[in-house]
Design a protein around this motif. Structure first.
Motif: not given
Length: 147
Positions: A137, A77, A79, A73-74, A68
């Motif tokens: 992922v 987003h 997680v 992605c961070v 991520f």
């Protein structure tokens, strides 16, 4: 006004998404060190199978969560189930493995290949996941959904 703000935030997210090259180098170096600490050369003779399985399971989500950061992605987003802190523009991905099919009409693996949302289409369309990255992922999302 809304359209201008949306396009500006989409462009900013795209720029943030493509800049984590330095973070991926650090993230790549960290797992090797963790693996050496978790699995010393003598552990295979001394540790019972149950203990080894527990150690591997505990280390797996942390190692798989690096994807991520590596892919950016961070920027949008988090997680939270894997203790991955990130942006708040996009949803927390902790339940994505279970929820993507209902929300987007395709299984999560298909969504990662060809997203059905406009934002993710623009993000992944310009820089698609490799088969290996997609597997990482999916593994991380599956681990997150089990917590």
């Amino acid at each position: 006004m809304f359209a201008a703000t949306f396009l500006l935030s989409l462009g900013g997210g795209y720029l943030l998404f493509n800049r984590p090259a330095a973070a991926s180098a650090q993230a790549t170096a960290a797992p090797a060190q963790t693996t050496q600490e978790t699995h010393p050369d003598t552990a295979h003779n001394e540790a019972p199978a149950e203990e080894t399985g527990t150690t591997t399971t505990a280390a797996a989500p942390a190692a798989s969560a690096e994807i991520f950061t590596k892919r950016g992605c961070v920027a949008c987003h988090s997680v939270s189930a894997l203790d991955v802190q990130g942006g708040v523009t996009g949803p927390d991905l902790s339940r994505a493995y279970l929820n993507v099919a209902d929300k987007h009409g395709v299984p999560v693996e298909d969504f990662l290949k060809k997203p059905t949302s406009a934002v993710m289409s623009s993000v992944l369309g310009a820089n698609p996941l490799t088969d290996e990255e997609r597997a990482q992922v999916l593994s991380a999302l599956q681990a997150a959904s089990g917590k």
